[in-house]
Design an enzyme around this catalytic site. Structure first.
Site, mmCIF file in Angstrom:
data_model
loop_
_atom_site.group_PDB
_atom_site.id
_atom_site.type_symbol
_atom_site.label_atom_id
_atom_site.label_comp_id
_atom_site.label_asym_id
_atom_site.label_seq_id
_atom_site.Cartn_x
_atom_site.Cartn_y
_atom_site.Cartn_z
ATOM 1 N N GLU A 48 -26.873 9.028 -17.820
ATOM 2 C CA GLU A 48 -28.173 8.960 -17.157
ATOM 3 C C GLU A 48 -29.223 9.707 -17.984
ATOM 4 O OE1 GLU A 48 -29.874 9.510 -12.649
ATOM 5 O OE2 GLU A 48 -28.576 11.098 -13.392
ATOM 6 N N LYS A 130 -33.792 3.437 -11.331
ATOM 7 C CA LYS A 130 -33.090 4.028 -10.195
ATOM 8 C C LYS A 130 -33.915 3.778 -8.935
ATOM 9 C CE LYS A 130 -30.749 8.428 -9.136
ATOM 10 N NZ LYS A 130 -30.509 9.796 -9.676
ATOM 11 N N CYS A 164 -26.039 7.730 -11.406
ATOM 12 C CA CYS A 164 -25.719 8.931 -10.634
ATOM 13 C C CYS A 164 -25.444 8.616 -9.155
ATOM 14 C CB CYS A 164 -26.869 9.922 -10.816
ATOM 15 S SG CYS A 164 -26.542 11.625 -10.336
#
Length: 358
Positions: A48, A130, A164
């Site tokens: 990430e 994200k 994540c």
């Protein structure tokens, strides 16, 4: 038609960025791309926001104190098609390898936690954000939207990705399963948090469980890529503050490759070690795994449950004449159901967002 008769070698990165230095981190990334290609890998997965490193400072101090570092941090992001991004695209082309890279995307005046997918010809064929930054991440990063739920068709399989704690979002995972994801990139920061309050921010157990479960639930191969933190990370993030340094911790590397049955496939590195883990993937194994559990097939009940996903880009503004003004949306490959987009479940790969010649 979805092809399962594919065999590839996959690589997952466990490495430390050059903290908050995009150009140096990209140089290190290119070295890792070259190393994976020398070992015969067809695909390499990065952690990430590897470029320019995860902003741990948001977790170890208050927002006002952290704000002083934000300007420098965001100056080390990338914009779609800029010179930094093209270095990664060129490396993928030069070494003939597919790359999924986590990075800080700058669009307009906002930042996003993004993942870019570059094919082995150096084409940028996908970009996603994200959907919901986690907790204090929201202080500097914006949300993605439904268009960021993507699976990228490629000659090595159908590749999806999440960042994540998106792996704690069951509807996101289900959407990727419904798009017939075959290879999944799970991009994480390091698992090195040592918070005394026991929160599971950086603990291995829940993060591993969610990542392994994704393989089992979706019937996909999962490449888990993580960062590593060392004394240089503590210096860059916490300086000489002993309390802040104690909250970050060292190590935290946890690169893994999971089989669709949830089994480990790669030799593991120690938590403090930098390197790449490899595994040979036979996508026919997905069919065997899904003969037991196919949550979007024979092990589903669409008459009882269904999921409606808005995959439109939702621009902030539509002009009176009907043309959409530039909004916060990722310029993504159209997802199934998007206005004017053909279903992508069995479709040929759409044209790239950017080519090396652009």
């Amino acid at each position: 038609m979805i092809d399962y008769d594919i065999r590839i070698k996959a690589a997952a990165v466990q490495a430390e960025p050059v903290w908050f230095d995009a150009d140096a981190t990209i140089g290190k990334s290119i070295d890792l791309i070259a190393e994976a290609a020398r070992h015969g890998a067809d695909l390499i997965a990065f952690p990430e926001i590897f470029v320019p490193g995860y902003p741990w400072q948001l977790w170890v101090t208050d927002q006002t104190s952290a704000a002083g570092r934000v300007k420098r941090y965001l100056a080390n992001g990338m914009q779609l098609g800029d010179a930094r991004m093209r270095r990664i695209m060129a490396a993928a082309r030069d070494h003939g390898i597919h790359v999924v890279m986590g990075y800080v995307e700058i669009a307009g005046s906002s930042a996003y936690m993004s993942q870019m997918f570059v094919d082995d010809r150096g084409n940028l064929v996908g970009n996603r954000r994200k959907l919901k930054p986690t907790h204090v991440e929201r202080g500097i990063f914006g949300d993605g939207n439904g268009s960021d739920l993507q699976v990228w068709p490629s000659r090595i399989g159908r590749i999806g990705a999440l960042n994540c704690w998106e792996h704690f979002q069951p509807l996101e995972r289900f959407t990727l399963a419904a798009l017939h994801e075959q290879i999944h990139v799970a991009s994480w920061p390091s698992f090195a948090s040592t918070r005394p309050d026991g929160l599971y921010l950086g603990r291995i157990e829940p993060n591993e469980a969610a990542t392994r479960l994704h393989a089992i639930e979706t019937g996909s191969f999962v490449l888990c890529a993580t960062q590593v933190t060392s004394q240089s990370a503590l210096d860059a993030i916490a300086g000489e503050d002993p309390v802040q340094r104690g909250l970050i911790g060292e190590g935290g590397g946890f690169a893994r490759i999971f089989h669709p049955t949830g089994m480990d496939m790669a030799k593991q590195l120690s938590a403090h070690e930098e390197g790449i883990v490899y595994a040979d993937l036979d996508l026919n194994d997905i069919l065997a795994a899904k003969s037991f559990i196919d949550i979007v097939g024979q092990y589903s009940r669409p008459d009882v449950f269904d999921l409606r996903v808005d995959v439109s880009t939702n621009p902030w503004l539509t002009t009176h004449g009907g043309a959409a003004a530039p909004g916060p949306a990722s310029p993504a490959v159209p997802a199934p159901g998007a206005p004017g987009a053909a279903p992508r479940i069995d479709a040929e790969a759409p044209p790239p967002l950017l080519t090396p010649e652009d």
